[in-house]
Write a protein that holds these residues in place. Sequence first.
Motif: not given
Length: 475
Positions: A120-130, A432-447
Amino acid sequence: MPAKRMTRQNPAPKPGIVHLGLGAFFRAHGAIYTAQAVAASGGDWGIVGVSLQSPRMRDALAPQGFAYTALELGPERETPRPIESVCDVLVAREDPQAVLEAMADPGVRIVSLTVTEKGYCHAPATGALDPDHPDIAHDMTHPLPVSAPGYLVRALQLRRARGLRPFSAMSSDNLPENGRVLRGVVLDLARRMDPDLADWIAAEGRFPATMVDRIVPATKPEDIARLERITGWHDAAPVMHEPFRQWVIEDDFVDGARPDWGAAGAELVADVTPFEHMKLRMLNGTHSALAYLGYLAGHETIADAMGDAVLADFVNYLWRAEIIPALTPPPGVSLTDYATALAARYANPAIRHRTWQIAMDGSQKLPQRILATVTETLQAGRDCPGLMLVIAAWMRYVGGVDEAGRPIEVKDPLAAELRALSDSAPDPAGKVAALLSQRAVFPAALAAALVNPVTAAYQTLVAKGARVAAQEGVQ
Ligand code: CS2
């Protein structure tokens, strides 16, 4: 004597559907429902299958007249069925224009998709087109597309130019609100290319959402030999599947045009969302849990992992204590009964579904399978240590080294980035901190909310291994 080859017995149906992503899942699910719908109620609903990349499926199916065998594997019985609903297979990479022409055929009323989450070429965290996705950047400036959203937009453009009605675009991938996600990426891309086209699609197009379910492991070479022993015929591209199947479809098609899938057992409903959430979080969520923890614990298949009492207990705990409490059941459905049925399906010894296969593309799967439940649980003021362990197990897995120090072959569109993030720190907290910074997967508040619990779970995984971590997780 060499075995007889699988061949078509009946004339090929006229095309009514183009299906993008002709993998094992669709051939064991949608293609069977469509064959049965046409057998029950008629209609020109032949399926033109499209492989986006590889010619392998076309080359295997063409000499068989595009017929193939679906082998149902029950715990006690094997039932082969010839399936003849596919009438042609095109390879997009070889001839993109032929694919666009097939999609613009006036007889084609539906384009369905199983292109996996990343298609789908989207950002998994938001569902929007990348928009920075290389395939999307390509499709914005070239008439012959490479991405699934690109094919949909260009084919709809062609139909509009020819004065045709649009087709219904039906996602059959494991995404939450997959119809809305598909509509979103198609409209966004169309808007960037041709705003009038985007308006037309928004007004006239339809993107029915679906919940699809059947466990279909990738076909292995030994499966071909096994089918030959059972049936006496040689099929170069059979599919192996469990007996269970479910298909819930939002009944919203352009001009109401669709096969009579209800006659084949599909449920046509006004709102698929509660079914999608149930299936994605209860089935796919625990599939991913068993994939990461099971792989780390040395289990090759889901059935093997479920045969390990520690992991079976852990999964039952996840359903009961963490996933079900955060779900709204679809009308008339008991989530406890659904969990019991899932446990039996996972344990089916005839289905050899590799943990490695399910572990694939975790960056695209985690948000809807695990993180959605986590987010809602935290918002409700509860905790979910079991799901935190699953996130940690995914992190350990994408670090690329198993518990015995052997390399893991990580398949994920973000594999290189994830590996670099994991390698950027020597200790669990840093990784863990480094991987949580991957915004395509983890939104900031959740991270931010995950830092402490996931670090603790990761430390336990490293210190005690996946099995013990899972065992301690249920106490
Ligand atoms: C699995 C799914 O590979 C995976 O990620 O979780 O393919 C699963 O088997 C199907 O969604 C079952 O319907």
